[in-house]
Design a protein around this motif. Structure first.
Motif, mmCIF file in Angstrom:
data_model
loop_
_atom_site.group_PDB
_atom_site.id
_atom_site.type_symbol
_atom_site.label_atom_id
_atom_site.label_comp_id
_atom_site.label_asym_id
_atom_site.label_seq_id
_atom_site.Cartn_x
_atom_site.Cartn_y
_atom_site.Cartn_z
ATOM 1 N N VAL A 40 0.846 -1.164 -0.042
ATOM 2 C CA VAL A 40 -0.079 0.139 -0.033
ATOM 3 C C VAL A 40 1.038 1.318 0.024
ATOM 4 O O VAL A 40 1.785 1.670 0.706
ATOM 5 N N GLU A 67 1.561 5.681 -1.059
ATOM 6 C CA GLU A 67 0.535 6.893 -1.419
ATOM 7 C C GLU A 67 0.665 7.170 -3.126
ATOM 8 O O GLU A 67 2.004 6.849 -3.603
ATOM 9 N N LYS A 68 0.127 7.843 -3.513
ATOM 10 C CA LYS A 68 0.320 8.582 -5.003
ATOM 11 C C LYS A 68 1.587 9.213 -4.931
ATOM 12 O O LYS A 68 1.676 10.098 -3.898
ATOM 13 N N ALA A 123 3.715 6.239 -8.668
ATOM 14 C CA ALA A 123 2.564 5.601 -8.689
ATOM 15 C C ALA A 123 1.344 6.454 -8.786
ATOM 16 O O ALA A 123 1.254 7.476 -8.230
ATOM 17 N N GLU A 124 0.321 5.970 -9.695
ATOM 18 C CA GLU A 124 -0.974 6.737 -9.722
ATOM 19 C C GLU A 124 -1.936 5.930 -9.188
ATOM 20 O O GLU A 124 -1.877 4.444 -9.145
ATOM 21 N N LEU A 125 -3.104 6.657 -9.054
ATOM 22 C CA LEU A 125 -4.295 5.752 -8.337
ATOM 23 C C LEU A 125 -4.750 4.572 -9.392
ATOM 24 O O LEU A 125 -4.866 3.377 -8.681
ATOM 25 N N GLU A 126 -4.585 4.675 -10.645
ATOM 26 C CA GLU A 126 -5.111 3.611 -11.708
ATOM 27 C C GLU A 126 -4.087 2.522 -11.760
ATOM 28 O O GLU A 126 -4.262 1.429 -12.552
ATOM 29 N N ASP A 127 -3.012 2.529 -10.928
ATOM 30 C CA ASP A 127 -2.222 1.591 -10.850
ATOM 31 C C ASP A 127 -2.354 0.496 -10.169
ATOM 32 O O ASP A 127 -1.885 -0.723 -10.191
ATOM 33 N N SER A 128 -3.417 0.689 -9.297
ATOM 34 C CA SER A 128 -3.977 -0.504 -8.265
ATOM 35 C C SER A 128 -4.350 -1.597 -8.959
ATOM 36 O O SER A 128 -5.140 -1.408 -9.907
ATOM 37 N N THR A 131 -1.877 -1.433 -3.901
ATOM 38 C CA THR A 131 -2.879 -0.556 -3.720
ATOM 39 C C THR A 131 -2.655 0.910 -3.641
ATOM 40 O O THR A 131 -1.523 1.054 -2.720
ATOM 41 N N VAL A 132 -2.673 1.749 -4.385
ATOM 42 C CA VAL A 132 -2.300 3.097 -4.435
ATOM 43 C C VAL A 132 -3.181 3.990 -3.940
ATOM 44 O O VAL A 132 -4.391 4.047 -4.210
ATOM 45 N N VAL A 133 -2.873 4.635 -2.760
ATOM 46 C CA VAL A 133 -4.030 5.504 -2.038
ATOM 47 C C VAL A 133 -3.667 7.222 -2.280
ATOM 48 O O VAL A 133 -2.424 7.753 -2.326
#
Lengths: 114, 116
Positions: B12, B14-15, B82-87, B114-116
């Protein structure tokens, strides 16, 4: 271009009854076809594969699939479901002629009811 | 025979942060593949190594993703930033020789990112 369509996103059966998971494929060349299963928190496990030999393929845990070129189908069956069969199942196609990427269907989640 | 090993199993972040995923293939398998499943979508191909060379990287989504396989053994997949859509779940697979289509591919358990 290749594609795979798994016709059901979720299938629910009672323990001891037959399982049918449907898969149709599209391929420009002679395809290799696979079924993989993923149990919760586990990796993808190969159930069975078709690579241009016998059209009826037997896999592990009592599963089998029949390659039907005329129907472009590769449905997965099992005569009697067991609770341990509950998992997500993926139909996968690849070109037979080379080491091309696998193309996955969206998956079918199988639930088995006691 | 040890299977394909991936770690971490979960991450997990962060963006904007960087994450590196690792895959150890089955010993002797020259072919190593990365696949990804984002939420609600199909498992999709990212890239394919033959030994240390990239055979096919047509599935890599953009230049924020960098895969390496130094020495032809284990592979890393770095996402930066990392971006959110990489989750999603990142799978690694390996196969022997050039005949994955015949022998089948052995997959690892995946890394859930999980990118938050």
């Amino acid at each position: 271009a290749q594609s795979v369509t798994q016709l059901d996103s979720h299938v629910s059966v009672s323990e001891g009854t037959p399982v049918l998971l449907r898969c149709n494929y599209s391929s420009s060349y002679s395809p290799s076809l696979f079924w993989y299963v993923q149990h919760p928190n586990k990796g993808l496990q190969l159930l069975l594969k078709y690579t241009s030999a016998a059209t009826l393929v037997k896999g592990i845990n009592g599963f089998e699939a029949e390659f039907k070129k005329s129907e472009t189908s590769f449905h997965l069956t099992k005569p009697s479901a067991h609770m341990s069969d509950a998992a997500e199942y993926f139909c996968v196609v690849s070109e037979w002629s080379g080491n091309t990427p696998l193309v996955f269907g969206k998956g079918t989640r199988l639930s088995v009811i006691a | 025979e040890a299977g394909v090993t991936q770690f971490p199993s979960h991450s997990v972040i962060e963006k904007g942060q960087t994450v590196t995923l690792r895959c150890d293939p089955i010993s002797g398998h020259d072919n190593l593949y990365w696949y990804r499943r984002v939420m609600g979508k199909e498992i999709k191909f990212l890239l394919h190594f033959v030994k240390e060379s990239k055979q096919d990287e047509s599935g890599m989504p953009n230049n924020r993703f960098l895969a390496e396989r130094t020495g032809g053994t284990y592979s890393t997949l770095k996402v930066q930033p990392a971006e959110l859509e990489d989750s999603g779940v990142y799978f690694c697979a390996s196969s022997q020789g050039g005949q994955g289509f015949n022998y089948g591919y052995t997959f690892g358990s995946g890394t859930r990112l999980t990118v938050v």
